[in-house]
Design a protein around this motif. Sequence first.
Motif, mmCIF file in Angstrom:
data_model
loop_
_atom_site.group_PDB
_atom_site.id
_atom_site.type_symbol
_atom_site.label_atom_id
_atom_site.label_comp_id
_atom_site.label_asym_id
_atom_site.label_seq_id
_atom_site.Cartn_x
_atom_site.Cartn_y
_atom_site.Cartn_z
ATOM 1 N N ASP A 40 33.439 31.143 63.176
ATOM 2 C CA ASP A 40 32.853 29.801 63.078
ATOM 3 C C ASP A 40 33.580 28.798 63.975
ATOM 4 O O ASP A 40 32.949 27.986 64.643
ATOM 5 C CB ASP A 40 32.904 29.340 61.622
ATOM 6 N N HIS A 75 28.014 27.045 63.773
ATOM 7 C CA HIS A 75 27.361 27.354 62.508
ATOM 8 C C HIS A 75 26.150 28.260 62.728
ATOM 9 O O HIS A 75 25.637 28.396 63.844
ATOM 10 C CB HIS A 75 26.906 26.068 61.822
ATOM 11 N N PRO A 123 30.252 34.070 60.097
ATOM 12 C CA PRO A 123 28.793 34.240 60.011
ATOM 13 C C PRO A 123 28.368 35.547 60.672
ATOM 14 O O PRO A 123 29.000 36.000 61.634
ATOM 15 C CB PRO A 123 28.246 33.030 60.778
ATOM 16 N N GLN A 163 25.117 33.071 56.512
ATOM 17 C CA GLN A 163 26.454 32.603 56.183
ATOM 18 C C GLN A 163 26.924 33.320 54.928
ATOM 19 O O GLN A 163 26.123 33.659 54.059
ATOM 20 C CB GLN A 163 26.444 31.093 55.958
ATOM 21 N N SER A 222 32.286 32.595 54.900
ATOM 22 C CA SER A 222 31.552 31.467 55.490
ATOM 23 C C SER A 222 32.043 31.158 56.902
ATOM 24 O O SER A 222 31.313 30.567 57.697
ATOM 25 C CB SER A 222 31.705 30.224 54.607
#
Length: 214
Positions: A106, A164, A128, A9, A125
């Motif tokens: 994400d 995630h 990823p 991340q 973030s």
Amino acid sequence: MDEVVTPKQGLATADNNRFLREWWEVEHDKIKFDAKSIPDAVESGKKWFPYNKGGSFRRWYGNYDYVVNWENDGQEIRNFVDDKGKQRSVVRNPSYYFKEAITWSDVTSGNFSIRYREIGSLFDSTGPSIFSVSRNDRIYLLGLLNTPVGNYVFKILNPTIHMHVGYASLFPTLINLSIRDRVINISKKCIDIAKEDWLCSETGWTNFKKHPLI
């Protein structure tokens, strides 16, 4: 998957309106498009660098829209604090910045898509990324994850809209040596086609002259 490659991340600036721009909004001469490392970025003296922020559904290649203020190794972002002196930004995994990767968004409300990302970008973030020592491992995995089977497995692992890093790490991965080279070759061709399509648009930052339909 995490036994074959390394999912990570990335950066959270805490204020994208302040630190991000679409690449055509800033002076072209202040952008370093091909930094290979943090020292290379610092030595260039440039302010803006490509930023992988996920983006809309797109397979194989694309979503090169944003640049981030990473002047002097991100000095302004690294020192971004609130009125009480508490750190607001989160600089995750900087040793992976500017490395070649494969990446996804994400937020995935529809089908899953994953893309090749060239050397030269930082990653967010919400973008990823997957890294590995072997480039062929990444390209093979890119081909595997962009199949209907990959999409089906991800919907089992994660029925929400957020994909995630932890969910991606759980993806069952088998490197079949009998088809590995074929998958890699097909993936490379798909990357080339998607890259040509991306760069024929005005939003492609290199070699755009005119749309091919004209």
